[in-house]
Design an enzyme around this catalytic site. Structure first.
Site, PDB file in Angstrom:
ATOM      1  N   HIS A 123      32.348  62.306  18.792  1.00 27.95           N
ATOM      2  CA  HIS A 123      30.920  62.479  19.065  1.00 27.95           C
ATOM      3  C   HIS A 123      30.140  61.714  18.005  1.00 27.95           C
ATOM      4  O   HIS A 123      30.729  61.066  17.128  1.00 27.95           O
ATOM      5  CB  HIS A 123      30.562  63.969  19.097  1.00 27.95           C
ATOM      6  CG  HIS A 123      31.027  64.745  17.898  1.00 27.95           C
ATOM      7  ND1 HIS A 123      30.585  64.480  16.619  1.00 27.95           N
ATOM      8  CD2 HIS A 123      31.921  65.759  17.786  1.00 27.95           C
ATOM      9  CE1 HIS A 123      31.146  65.313  15.788  1.00 27.95           C
ATOM     10  NE2 HIS A 123      31.982  66.096  16.446  1.00 27.95           N
ATOM     11  N   HIS A 132      31.307  61.724  14.335  1.00 23.79           N
ATOM     12  CA  HIS A 132      32.379  60.783  13.987  1.00 23.79           C
ATOM     13  C   HIS A 132      31.832  59.356  13.937  1.00 23.79           C
ATOM     14  O   HIS A 132      32.172  58.571  13.059  1.00 23.79           O
ATOM     15  CB  HIS A 132      33.498  60.798  15.032  1.00 23.79           C
ATOM     16  CG  HIS A 132      34.166  62.122  15.200  1.00 23.79           C
ATOM     17  ND1 HIS A 132      33.961  62.917  16.296  1.00 23.79           N
ATOM     18  CD2 HIS A 132      35.051  62.774  14.419  1.00 23.79           C
ATOM     19  CE1 HIS A 132      34.689  64.011  16.193  1.00 23.79           C
ATOM     20  NE2 HIS A 132      35.362  63.951  15.064  1.00 23.79           N
ATOM     21  N   GLY A 159      32.965  64.093   7.138  1.00 23.58           N
ATOM     22  CA  GLY A 159      31.652  64.676   7.425  1.00 23.58           C
ATOM     23  C   GLY A 159      31.430  65.931   6.599  1.00 23.58           C
ATOM     24  O   GLY A 159      32.358  66.719   6.388  1.00 23.58           O
ATOM     25  N   GLN A 160      30.184  66.133   6.205  1.00 21.01           N
ATOM     26  CA  GLN A 160      29.841  67.345   5.450  1.00 21.01           C
ATOM     27  C   GLN A 160      29.955  68.597   6.329  1.00 21.01           C
ATOM     28  O   GLN A 160      30.033  69.713   5.839  1.00 21.01           O
ATOM     29  CB  GLN A 160      28.414  67.224   4.902  1.00 21.01           C
ATOM     30  CG  GLN A 160      28.080  68.332   3.906  1.00 21.01           C
ATOM     31  CD  GLN A 160      26.596  68.461   3.635  1.00 21.01           C
ATOM     32  OE1 GLN A 160      25.939  67.457   3.408  1.00 21.01           O
ATOM     33  NE2 GLN A 160      26.086  69.678   3.660  1.00 21.01           N
ATOM     34  N   ASP A 183      32.419  69.774   7.849  1.00 23.30           N
ATOM     35  CA  ASP A 183      33.588  70.533   7.380  1.00 23.30           C
ATOM     36  C   ASP A 183      33.552  70.512   5.855  1.00 23.30           C
ATOM     37  O   ASP A 183      34.342  69.816   5.210  1.00 23.30           O
ATOM     38  CB  ASP A 183      34.869  69.897   7.920  1.00 23.30           C
ATOM     39  CG  ASP A 183      34.965  70.044   9.424  1.00 23.30           C
ATOM     40  OD1 ASP A 183      35.136  71.176   9.893  1.00 23.30           O
ATOM     41  OD2 ASP A 183      34.841  69.032  10.136  1.00 23.30           O
ATOM     42  N   GLN A 196      36.706  71.419   3.825  1.00 19.39           N
ATOM     43  CA  GLN A 196      37.714  70.363   4.000  1.00 19.39           C
ATOM     44  C   GLN A 196      37.400  69.165   3.111  1.00 19.39           C
ATOM     45  O   GLN A 196      38.290  68.621   2.438  1.00 19.39           O
ATOM     46  CB  GLN A 196      37.749  69.936   5.462  1.00 19.39           C
ATOM     47  CG  GLN A 196      38.517  68.649   5.706  1.00 19.39           C
ATOM     48  CD  GLN A 196      38.688  68.323   7.170  1.00 19.39           C
ATOM     49  OE1 GLN A 196      39.549  68.900   7.823  1.00 19.39           O
ATOM     50  NE2 GLN A 196      37.907  67.400   7.696  1.00 19.39           N
ATOM     51  N   LEU A 209      26.871  68.952  15.457  1.00 14.76           N
ATOM     52  CA  LEU A 209      27.786  68.413  16.466  1.00 14.76           C
ATOM     53  C   LEU A 209      29.208  68.840  16.128  1.00 14.76           C
ATOM     54  O   LEU A 209      29.621  68.814  14.974  1.00 14.76           O
ATOM     55  CB  LEU A 209      27.709  66.892  16.512  1.00 14.76           C
ATOM     56  CG  LEU A 209      26.403  66.256  16.949  1.00 14.76           C
ATOM     57  CD1 LEU A 209      26.612  64.797  17.315  1.00 14.76           C
ATOM     58  CD2 LEU A 209      25.771  66.984  18.118  1.00 14.76           C
ATOM     59  N   SER A 230      33.316  69.086  18.237  1.00  8.49           N
ATOM     60  CA  SER A 230      34.104  68.973  19.480  1.00  8.49           C
ATOM     61  C   SER A 230      34.206  70.342  20.156  1.00  8.49           C
ATOM     62  O   SER A 230      34.483  70.435  21.348  1.00  8.49           O
ATOM     63  CB  SER A 230      35.516  68.479  19.162  1.00  8.49           C
ATOM     64  OG  SER A 230      35.446  67.377  18.306  1.00  8.49           O
ATOM     65  N   ARG A 231      33.999  71.404  19.388  1.00  3.75           N
ATOM     66  CA  ARG A 231      34.155  72.755  19.946  1.00  3.75           C
ATOM     67  C   ARG A 231      32.922  73.230  20.711  1.00  3.75           C
ATOM     68  O   ARG A 231      32.989  74.250  21.405  1.00  3.75           O
ATOM     69  CB  ARG A 231      34.478  73.737  18.821  1.00  3.75           C
ATOM     70  CG  ARG A 231      35.836  73.445  18.203  1.00  3.75           C
ATOM     71  CD  ARG A 231      36.269  74.523  17.255  1.00  3.75           C
ATOM     72  NE  ARG A 231      37.711  74.533  17.085  1.00  3.75           N
ATOM     73  CZ  ARG A 231      38.368  73.796  16.202  1.00  3.75           C
ATOM     74  NH1 ARG A 231      37.709  72.995  15.417  1.00  3.75           N
ATOM     75  NH2 ARG A 231      39.673  73.865  16.114  1.00  3.75           N
TER      76      ARG A 231
HETATM   77  O1  PAF Z   1      38.321  66.825  10.404  1.00  8.36           O
HETATM   78  C1  PAF Z   1      39.243  66.516  11.187  1.00  8.36           C
HETATM   79  O2  PAF Z   1      39.024  66.063  12.313  1.00  8.36           O
HETATM   80  C2  PAF Z   1      40.682  66.736  10.775  1.00  8.36           C
HETATM   81  O3  PAF Z   1      40.807  67.870   9.975  1.00  8.36           O
HETATM   82  C3  PAF Z   1      41.321  65.514  10.088  1.00  8.36           C
HETATM   83  C4  PAF Z   1      40.622  65.207   8.781  1.00  8.36           C
HETATM   84  C5  PAF Z   1      41.248  64.316  11.011  1.00  8.36           C
HETATM   85  C6  PAF Z   1      42.790  65.786   9.783  1.00  8.36           C
HETATM   86  O4  PAF Z   1      43.515  66.046  10.932  1.00  8.36           O
END
Ligand code: PAF
Length: 282
Positions: free
Chosen positions: A34, A37, A147-148, A150, A153, A184, A186-187
């Protein structure tokens, strides 16, 4: 644009590009792309000679099998979008290429992974850091883009890159939102129409906390209770957590007296959503 499925071929391509002095910008994704990304792909396009994107739905980061099975896939759409953004290389490995029989090595970041998403999704970050390490070894980027959205992560990947002396610059870019504020994801396709109507309340809640802090309310519990109340009253979602934390350690704060991040995660009927907002207190 070249599509590569094979590890050795991707590594050889990256090696040649590096020898030619070209800088590789890398956007790892799980597909179903989306605007969020694509904003990363665009930044990579502006800042590097070569843009590589990976598309791999990583089974190691799903704590629930049904989540993995219901993860949306649209390879044709993804392919067209990254091509339109000027990506040079797309790495799309099969599952058994990344995790062949006998696979036994995992990368685990301590502390930062134990709270918040880590507490609700056991093993999730171990799966993320493992696959990201493998993708870095395969794509061999100079820069990588996250992306911020997540937030946890991104903190964990930055920590891992520092701790393991990976020679890669991690660039974290702002969350892309719908006009009504919904981040935004994907879920979002798994929200019912009524839940989609309610979901902007999450961002409104984060903005409300930021405003209250600016207005002088520094007690984190009071702020968190206010946020919980807004979500309860404005949505049918169940709250996993709402927290005001230190933006680097992610430890919960008692007083919001300096930089902070507000994090939240909620569950609608078929979609678990997360969001966050960085808050600067002067
Ligand atoms: O954020 C994501 O889409 C995933 O966690 C990643 C970083 C591609 C790892 O699979």
């Amino acid at each position: 644009m070249e599509i590569i499925h094979d590890v050795a071929k991707m590594q050889a391509r990256a090696e040649t590009l590096r020898q030619e002095g070209r800088r590789i910008g890398f956007v790892p994704t799980m597909g179903y792309l989306h605007e969020g990304h694509l904003s990363l792909v665009r930044a990579a396009r502006r800042e590097n000679h070569i843009v590589a994107v990976s598309i791999f739905v990583n089974p190691a980061q799903f704590d629930r099998q049904e989540d993995l099975q219901s993860y949306p896939v649209d390879f044709e759409g993804d392919h067209a979008q990254v091509k339109a953004e000027g990506a040079d290389l797309v790495f799309v490995p099969e599952r058994q290429i990344i995790y062949p029989p006998g696979y036994a090595t995992f990368v685990d970041v301590d502390r930062l992974t134990s709270r918040w998403e880590g507490a609700y999704r056991p093993g999730h970050f171990r799966g993320v850091t493992t696959v990201v390490t493998k993708l870095f070894n395969i794509v061999r980027p100079h820069r990588t883009y996250f992306g911020q959205k997540d937030y946890q992560q991104a903190c964990i990947v930055e920590r891992m890159v520092r701790d393991l002396d990976m020679d890669i610059e991690v660039v974290v870019l702002p969350t892309v939102r719908e006009p009504d504020g919904l981040a935004l994801s994907s879920r979002n396709v798994n929200l019912t129409p009524e839940e989609r109507r309610q979901a902007p309340m999450l961002y409104q809640t984060l903005c409300w906390a930021a405003e209250r802090i600016k207005g002088g309310e520094h007690n984190a519990r009071v702020l968190e209770e206010g946020m919980q109340r807004m979500i309860h009253e404005g949505t049918t979602a169940t709250i996993d957590y709402v927290a005001l934390c230190h933006p680097e350690t992610l430890e919960p704060l008692e007083q919001v007296a300096g930089p902070a991040v507000a994090l939240l995660a909620v569950r609608f009927s078929k979609a678990r959503l997360i969001d966050n907002l960085l808050i600067n207190v002067h």
